[in-house]
Design an enzyme around this catalytic site. Sequence first.
Site, short mmCIF file in Angstrom:
data_model
loop_
_atom_site.label_atom_id
_atom_site.label_comp_id
_atom_site.label_asym_id
_atom_site.label_seq_id
_atom_site.Cartn_x
_atom_site.Cartn_y
_atom_site.Cartn_z
N GLU A 186 72.97 -47.72 -34.75
CA GLU A 186 73.57 -47.80 -33.43
C GLU A 186 75.04 -47.40 -33.53
O GLU A 186 75.94 -48.21 -33.41
CB GLU A 186 73.43 -49.21 -32.85
CG GLU A 186 73.78 -49.27 -31.37
CD GLU A 186 73.76 -50.69 -30.82
OE1 GLU A 186 73.10 -50.91 -29.79
OE2 GLU A 186 74.40 -51.57 -31.43
N GLU A 206 72.19 -61.62 -30.08
CA GLU A 206 73.13 -60.83 -30.88
C GLU A 206 74.57 -61.17 -30.53
O GLU A 206 74.99 -60.95 -29.38
CB GLU A 206 72.90 -59.34 -30.64
CG GLU A 206 73.92 -58.44 -31.33
CD GLU A 206 73.88 -57.00 -30.82
OE1 GLU A 206 74.40 -56.13 -31.52
OE2 GLU A 206 73.34 -56.77 -29.72
#
Length: 274
Positions: free
Chosen positions: A252, A153
């Site tokens: 998130e 990521e």
Amino acid sequence: MPQFAANLSFLYTEHPFLERFAAAAEDGFTAVEYLFPYDWPAHQLQQLLRAHGLRQVLFNAPAGGGNRQQVAQAWQQGLRGTAALEWQEAVFRYGVALALEYAQALDCGQIHLMSGLLDAVQAREASTTTRWLHRLTWAAEQAAAVGCRVLIEPINHHDMPGYYLHTQQQAHAALQTIGHPQLGLQLDLYHCQRTEGDALAALQQALPTGRVGHIQIAGVPGRHEPDCGSLPWQALFQQLDDAQWPGWVGCEYQPATHTRAGLGWLRAWQERVV
């Protein structure tokens, strides 16, 4: 319609961690993710998932540490992964093995492998990239042996200065170079928008590659609910719908007030597409 997972490290923090599973299920979530599971026995987390009808869809490999005590302290000590760090081979391999052990116990098909923090000189060294690619390849092979997938990521330098993997181009180049089917992209639209300014274009380019294993979302720039700020969240969800992308979108973000009160964006989208 996209499938949404509650990130229990960010949402429901008004409850103790182990009570957040029930809270997420009460609000209609059917899957969860969070930063790390290692503070709790895997069987305890497994029982919570089963009790509340939840799937575990993602968590991070340890941020650092060569034993359980060090793993528990790593994040608080400022460690953010070891995949690109020099002299960390044994620690890196220990972390991957521990993450895959939990992944099997929790029936979680994907783990996120963090690259680590480097200074500007280290980040430009060819040896750093070579080491990172080698370790990602090794981790993908270990994951394949147990039916799991490793994700990488890009994380923006506003929130995490010095993080080695910080652009989509860098991530896609690595994935293309390695070419392992058990290695994929975790596309965090918040980080993408903060770094590169056009998350929608990045998503449109990434989906056809087949590399996207997981998506995360938050409003920009405050990292609150997706509808707070400049992120084109509705267009992003529509793009996922149009592509019939089968994965999960992790919520998130840091609720601006109370988690449940801030879920209006989710209810509005669900009502729109029903």
